[in-house]
Design an enzyme around this catalytic site. Structure first.
Site, mmCIF file in Angstrom:
data_model
loop_
_atom_site.group_PDB
_atom_site.id
_atom_site.type_symbol
_atom_site.label_atom_id
_atom_site.label_comp_id
_atom_site.label_asym_id
_atom_site.label_seq_id
_atom_site.Cartn_x
_atom_site.Cartn_y
_atom_site.Cartn_z
ATOM 1 N N ASP A 27 -12.290 -12.503 -16.648
ATOM 2 C CA ASP A 27 -11.659 -12.996 -15.426
ATOM 3 C C ASP A 27 -12.479 -12.629 -14.191
ATOM 4 O OD1 ASP A 27 -9.599 -14.009 -16.957
ATOM 5 O OD2 ASP A 27 -8.328 -12.250 -16.715
ATOM 6 N N HIS A 78 -1.091 -11.419 -21.504
ATOM 7 C CA HIS A 78 -2.167 -11.699 -20.537
ATOM 8 C C HIS A 78 -2.607 -13.160 -20.646
ATOM 9 C CE1 HIS A 78 -5.964 -10.597 -18.292
ATOM 10 N NE2 HIS A 78 -6.338 -11.717 -18.889
ATOM 11 N N GLU A 79 -2.912 -13.601 -21.866
ATOM 12 C CA GLU A 79 -3.392 -14.974 -22.061
ATOM 13 C C GLU A 79 -2.295 -15.996 -21.791
ATOM 14 O OE1 GLU A 79 -6.425 -15.477 -22.236
ATOM 15 O OE2 GLU A 79 -7.046 -13.412 -22.682
ATOM 16 N N HIS A 84 -2.264 -16.842 -18.127
ATOM 17 C CA HIS A 84 -3.226 -17.897 -17.784
ATOM 18 C C HIS A 84 -2.672 -19.266 -18.163
ATOM 19 C CE1 HIS A 84 -6.417 -15.192 -16.662
ATOM 20 N NE2 HIS A 84 -6.531 -14.665 -17.868
#
Length: 288
Positions: free
Chosen positions: A137, A43-44, A47
């Site tokens: 988010d 997930h990170e 980004h």
């Protein structure tokens, strides 16, 4: 590809996470923790990868005892379309991860228990991250949405109010459904602290936004949005009307008629170089 592989140097593991890993081994929950950490890490990295493609300045990609964070050294002056891509790049990772898990399950590479747990963890993290609470988010998307029509300080302030309301609702829901779940309370404590810290630093965050606008790179992406002011208005009051994603010509009026115009950089110069925040806008006309 070089940009993506270059992200490895930004990865940081919080020291307390090692203790939690050791505890998971002792309590026979190591597999579940590894699964959670993998999902959070991807997930990170989503980004960070999107930010890297836009040449954003990345500070670190941190794995924390209660989640993860990709920290950027950007201060609200990137194009809004870039910011929304960077924000949603994290949640989008869950889509392909769940799709890959389904393929692994269909070809019997993983058991049904592992598949269902992996899907459950993905959905849990995805839904949680989309809550309208800063710094999740969802909270960042609220900030972007408000920034479309509101000045930076107002959009930031309203984002924190909405976040506080959302966090309060989440706390009430937790009290009613899982009052003894320690993991949830640890995450809630982190969110409360983050929201409080953001509120305490709100003035500094605004000044940093202006500083980046003054000293940072100037791009042609900004929409021209004139700000009409009276000549007796103060420099700081006009600066507080600056908006993300826009460049502001300053139209100075007196008695309803245009007296002159200033570029936004002239106001920023007056603020940071000459430090005349309480000067009247009309006075700057004679200087510039």
């Amino acid at each position: 590809m070089n940009k993506i592989t270059g992200l490895i140097k930004y990865i940081h593991i919080h020291p307390l996470l090692w203790a939690i890993i050791g505890l998971s081994v002792a309590t026979a929950h190591f597999m579940e923790l590894c699964m959670l950490l993998l999902i959070i890490f991807v997930h990170e990295m989503g980004h960070a990868a999107a930010a890297s493609l836009y040449s954003w300045r990345i500070k670190k990609i941190a794995l924390l005892p209660f989640g993860g964070v990709a920290e950027m050294d950007e201060h609200g002056n990137r194009p809004l379309k870039e910011e929304i891509v960077v924000i949603i790049a994290g949640p989008l990772q869950h889509i392909w991860m769940m799709g890959a898990a389904l393929l692994f399950y269909e070809f019997s590479f993983v058991s049904a228990d592992i598949f269902h747990l992996f899907i459950q963890f993905n959905l849990m993290i995805l839904i949680f991250n989309l809550l309208p609470v800063w710094p999740l988010d969802g909270g960042k998307l609220v900030f972007l949405w408000l920034s479309l029509n509101k000045a930076f300080p107002e959009a930031h302030r309203k984002t924190l109010f909405i976040s506080a309301a959302g966090l309060f609702s989440f706390i009430i829901l937790t009290l009613l459904t899982s009052p003894v779940n320690l993991n949830i309370w640890v995450v809630l404590a982190f969110l409360v602290f983050s929201l409080y810290h953001e509120w305490k630093q709100s003035r500094f965050i605004f000044i940093r936004f202006l500083l980046e606008r003054y000293y940072g790179k100037h791009s042609d992406f900004r929409t021209l949005k004139p700000i009409v002011v009276r000549e007796e208005e103060l420099v700081i009051d006009v600066l507080e009307r600056f908006q993300r994603g826009c460049k502001h010509p300053i139209i100075v009026e007196k008695d309803g008629k245009e007296k002159g115009a200033l570029d936004e950089n002239e106001l920023l110069h007056a603020c940071f170089a000459e430090k005349v925040l309480t000067a009247k806008i009309g006075d700057l006309l004679y200087v510039y």
